[in-house]
Scaffold this motif. Structure first.
Motif, PDB file in Angstrom:
ATOM      1  N   SER A 154       8.317  -6.308 -10.511  1.00  0.00           N
ATOM      2  CA  SER A 154       7.215  -7.261 -10.385  1.00  0.00           C
ATOM      3  C   SER A 154       6.064  -6.650  -9.596  1.00  0.00           C
ATOM      4  O   SER A 154       4.896  -6.797  -9.960  1.00  0.00           O
ATOM      5  CB  SER A 154       7.697  -8.533  -9.683  1.00  0.00           C
ATOM      6  N   LEU A 155       6.399  -5.958  -8.518  1.00  0.00           N
ATOM      7  CA  LEU A 155       5.350  -5.383  -7.669  1.00  0.00           C
ATOM      8  C   LEU A 155       4.492  -4.394  -8.444  1.00  0.00           C
ATOM      9  O   LEU A 155       3.269  -4.503  -8.481  1.00  0.00           O
ATOM     10  CB  LEU A 155       5.982  -4.695  -6.465  1.00  0.00           C
ATOM     11  N   HIS A 157       4.383  -3.867 -11.709  1.00  0.00           N
ATOM     12  CA  HIS A 157       3.782  -4.458 -12.904  1.00  0.00           C
ATOM     13  C   HIS A 157       2.590  -5.333 -12.533  1.00  0.00           C
ATOM     14  O   HIS A 157       1.555  -5.314 -13.216  1.00  0.00           O
ATOM     15  CB  HIS A 157       4.809  -5.273 -13.674  1.00  0.00           C
ATOM     16  N   GLY A 158       2.729  -6.077 -11.463  1.00  0.00           N
ATOM     17  CA  GLY A 158       1.628  -6.914 -11.010  1.00  0.00           C
ATOM     18  C   GLY A 158       0.429  -6.079 -10.602  1.00  0.00           C
ATOM     19  O   GLY A 158      -0.701  -6.387 -10.993  1.00  0.00           O
ATOM     20  N   PHE A 159       0.666  -5.028  -9.850  1.00  0.00           N
ATOM     21  CA  PHE A 159      -0.444  -4.170  -9.446  1.00  0.00           C
ATOM     22  C   PHE A 159      -1.112  -3.568 -10.673  1.00  0.00           C
ATOM     23  O   PHE A 159      -2.346  -3.559 -10.784  1.00  0.00           O
ATOM     24  CB  PHE A 159       0.039  -3.061  -8.515  1.00  0.00           C
ATOM     25  N   VAL A 168      -8.705  -5.853  -9.053  1.00  0.00           N
ATOM     26  CA  VAL A 168      -8.473  -5.124  -7.811  1.00  0.00           C
ATOM     27  C   VAL A 168      -9.639  -4.193  -7.483  1.00  0.00           C
ATOM     28  O   VAL A 168     -10.025  -4.038  -6.337  1.00  0.00           O
ATOM     29  CB  VAL A 168      -7.170  -4.295  -7.907  1.00  0.00           C
ATOM     30  N   THR A 173      -9.767  -0.812  -1.530  1.00  0.00           N
ATOM     31  CA  THR A 173     -10.064  -0.052  -0.331  1.00  0.00           C
ATOM     32  C   THR A 173     -10.755   1.263  -0.659  1.00  0.00           C
ATOM     33  O   THR A 173     -10.862   2.135   0.191  1.00  0.00           O
ATOM     34  CB  THR A 173      -8.764   0.238   0.436  1.00  0.00           C
ATOM     35  N   LEU A 180      -3.549   3.985  -3.914  1.00  0.00           N
ATOM     36  CA  LEU A 180      -3.434   2.578  -3.550  1.00  0.00           C
ATOM     37  C   LEU A 180      -2.073   2.027  -3.976  1.00  0.00           C
ATOM     38  O   LEU A 180      -1.422   1.288  -3.221  1.00  0.00           O
ATOM     39  CB  LEU A 180      -4.564   1.788  -4.211  1.00  0.00           C
ATOM     40  N   ALA A 183       0.587   3.122  -1.569  1.00  0.00           N
ATOM     41  CA  ALA A 183       0.569   2.322  -0.339  1.00  0.00           C
ATOM     42  C   ALA A 183       1.211   0.958  -0.581  1.00  0.00           C
ATOM     43  O   ALA A 183       1.973   0.461   0.251  1.00  0.00           O
ATOM     44  CB  ALA A 183      -0.873   2.155   0.147  1.00  0.00           C
ATOM     45  N   VAL A 184       0.905   0.372  -1.723  1.00  0.00           N
ATOM     46  CA  VAL A 184       1.468  -0.941  -2.040  1.00  0.00           C
ATOM     47  C   VAL A 184       2.982  -0.841  -2.222  1.00  0.00           C
ATOM     48  O   VAL A 184       3.738  -1.699  -1.744  1.00  0.00           O
ATOM     49  CB  VAL A 184       0.791  -1.511  -3.309  1.00  0.00           C
ATOM     50  N   VAL A 187       5.087  -0.790   0.858  1.00  0.00           N
ATOM     51  CA  VAL A 187       5.273  -2.071   1.553  1.00  0.00           C
ATOM     52  C   VAL A 187       6.650  -2.641   1.235  1.00  0.00           C
ATOM     53  O   VAL A 187       7.297  -3.262   2.071  1.00  0.00           O
ATOM     54  CB  VAL A 187       4.164  -3.071   1.150  1.00  0.00           C
ATOM     55  N   LEU A 188       7.081  -2.398   0.016  1.00  0.00           N
ATOM     56  CA  LEU A 188       8.376  -2.945  -0.402  1.00  0.00           C
ATOM     57  C   LEU A 188       9.546  -2.055   0.016  1.00  0.00           C
ATOM     58  O   LEU A 188      10.635  -2.551   0.290  1.00  0.00           O
ATOM     59  CB  LEU A 188       8.391  -3.110  -1.926  1.00  0.00           C
ATOM     60  N   HIS A 190      11.551  -0.851   2.091  1.00  0.00           N
ATOM     61  CA  HIS A 190      12.059  -0.991   3.463  1.00  0.00           C
ATOM     62  C   HIS A 190      10.947  -0.922   4.473  1.00  0.00           C
ATOM     63  O   HIS A 190      11.196  -0.766   5.663  1.00  0.00           O
ATOM     64  CB  HIS A 190      13.092   0.110   3.785  1.00  0.00           C
ATOM     65  N   ARG A 191       9.683  -0.996   3.964  1.00  0.00           N
ATOM     66  CA  ARG A 191       8.520  -0.971   4.851  1.00  0.00           C
ATOM     67  C   ARG A 191       8.510   0.275   5.725  1.00  0.00           C
ATOM     68  O   ARG A 191       8.023   0.276   6.835  1.00  0.00           O
ATOM     69  CB  ARG A 191       8.505  -2.233   5.712  1.00  0.00           C
TER      70      ARG A 191
ATOM     71  N   SER B 154       0.356  -8.688  -5.884  1.00  0.00           N
ATOM     72  CA  SER B 154       0.952  -7.948  -6.997  1.00  0.00           C
ATOM     73  C   SER B 154       2.355  -8.455  -7.292  1.00  0.00           C
ATOM     74  O   SER B 154       2.735  -8.639  -8.450  1.00  0.00           O
ATOM     75  CB  SER B 154       0.997  -6.450  -6.676  1.00  0.00           C
ATOM     76  N   LEU B 155       3.118  -8.698  -6.243  1.00  0.00           N
ATOM     77  CA  LEU B 155       4.508  -9.125  -6.427  1.00  0.00           C
ATOM     78  C   LEU B 155       4.586 -10.450  -7.193  1.00  0.00           C
ATOM     79  O   LEU B 155       5.276 -10.558  -8.206  1.00  0.00           O
ATOM     80  CB  LEU B 155       5.190  -9.263  -5.070  1.00  0.00           C
ATOM     81  N   GLY B 158       2.975 -10.167 -10.692  1.00  0.00           N
ATOM     82  CA  GLY B 158       3.846  -9.425 -11.594  1.00  0.00           C
ATOM     83  C   GLY B 158       5.021 -10.264 -12.055  1.00  0.00           C
ATOM     84  O   GLY B 158       5.337 -10.302 -13.249  1.00  0.00           O
TER      85      GLY B 158
END
Lengths: 195, 195
Positions: A154-155, A157-159, A168, A173, A180, A183-184, A187-188, A190-191, B154-155, B158
DNA sequence: GCCGGAATCTTGTCAATGACTAGATGCCGG
DNA sequence: CCGGCATCTAGTCATTGACAAGATTCCGGC
């Protein structure tokens, strides 16, 4: 007789597919017309229908090709880097570098959703993503691995979707899409940044 | 003279918009036709064009309405629960409960992407998402808040897209979309269950 | 070599659609 | 009550998708 004028084209299906990708990139999948496609390929207006049945069939063929290209890209990245984040970046890279394919692959209202080839191609791509997430070990104890994989999918695919739709770019940025996306994706993951 | 037969409809624009949403839900935005719309609304085939200019204008109006509905849903959830995860779930709930709107809102090839109303409506929705992420405090030290917000957007986007395109349903864990979305959103939220 | 079936491609056609134009109708302010 | 104007209708044209029928070429068997 030149190759472009003989009655039997020789490889018309591939030529139509290539022209379709170009046309989709210009006007989008919805506005892509079989007749304009035929015009560009210098064949009669009914030739495309012979190879693809109808417009739905053409776009389905493009989608299948897209899933195959995506699978190859993901698989190569997974084997080369072994990084879950990089596989996610590869997903985005595919969407950015193959906009016509990506714009077609999930338009279920324009596709033959039950086409066996399409389902198989989609399943292969999903398989690569799932194994990539499973091997990355990002699933926490008590977490359903399928949910983790779905979140990862999802992450990215959404981006990719938001980037492709232009949502976007204007507020970004200023980075390139790949950076980018990295970086996104972190985030998922395990940060924590993966070296 | 009955209300359906008088020359001036009274609120034709709204009636067309409502019928358009129904029609889009049935055949998708691409296959939605102005003439079928006119037929269902019992007006002449050129009436829709008067209110929306062309097909692009109609779909843009639907998209604007969609962004407004989304903004309301997100804002209500944010104020009521204060939970970032629940705002994400609300995003998915909107996509599932308003499939026609969601299917139209990001189809830039079918929309007037530079329409001022559309841009404003989209900006309002984005604003709610951003503030929601900012207040949730899910941004880690050293992380760009814009990247965190983009990851969250995005999450959920997506997931909503994949669900809408049917890519998730067949292999899902059997849960309802909202519960599944909640589980997916929790993966991002510091990977700790809220509440 | 050649012959017949099959695949490939063309031509012709039709209904549906989007977009445009001109005109008819009804509302509203002065 | 009247004139301007927004609203809606009717008519038209080019384009498209889909289909049918026929022309051309390829290929395997003899």
């Amino acid at each position: 007789m030149s190759a472009t004028q003989r009655y039997h084209h020789g490889d018309l299906r591939r030529a139509l597919l290539d022209a379709a990708v170009t046309l989709i990139a210009e006007v989008g999948p919805a506005a892509t017309s079989l007749r304009e496609l035929a015009r560009r390929t210098q064949v009669s207006h009914a030739a495309p229908a012979h190879h693809f049945g109808d417009k739905t069939g053409l776009l389905t063929a493009v989608a299948v090709q897209g899933f195959d290209l995506l699978t190859a890209e993901l698989r190569a990245t997974a084997e080369h880097t072994g990084s879950f984040v990089e596989v996610g970046v590869a997903y985005v890279r595919f969407a950015v570098s193959h906009p016509a394919h990506f714009a077609t692959m999930f338009r279920t209202d324009l596709l033959r959703a039950d086409d066996p080839d399409l389902c198989a191609a989609e399943a292969r791509a999903r398989e690569v993503l799932h194994t990539s997430v499973a091997r990355a070990g990002v699933t926490r104890p008590g977490e359903d691995p399928r949910v983790t994989a779905l979140a990862a999918w999802s992450l990215v695919h959404g981006f990719a979707s938001l980037w492709s739709s232009g949502s976007v770019r204007d507020q970004s940025t200023g980075q390139h899409p790949e950076e980018l996306a990295r970086a996104v994706a972190r985030v998922l993951s395990h940060r924590q940044p993966e070296s």
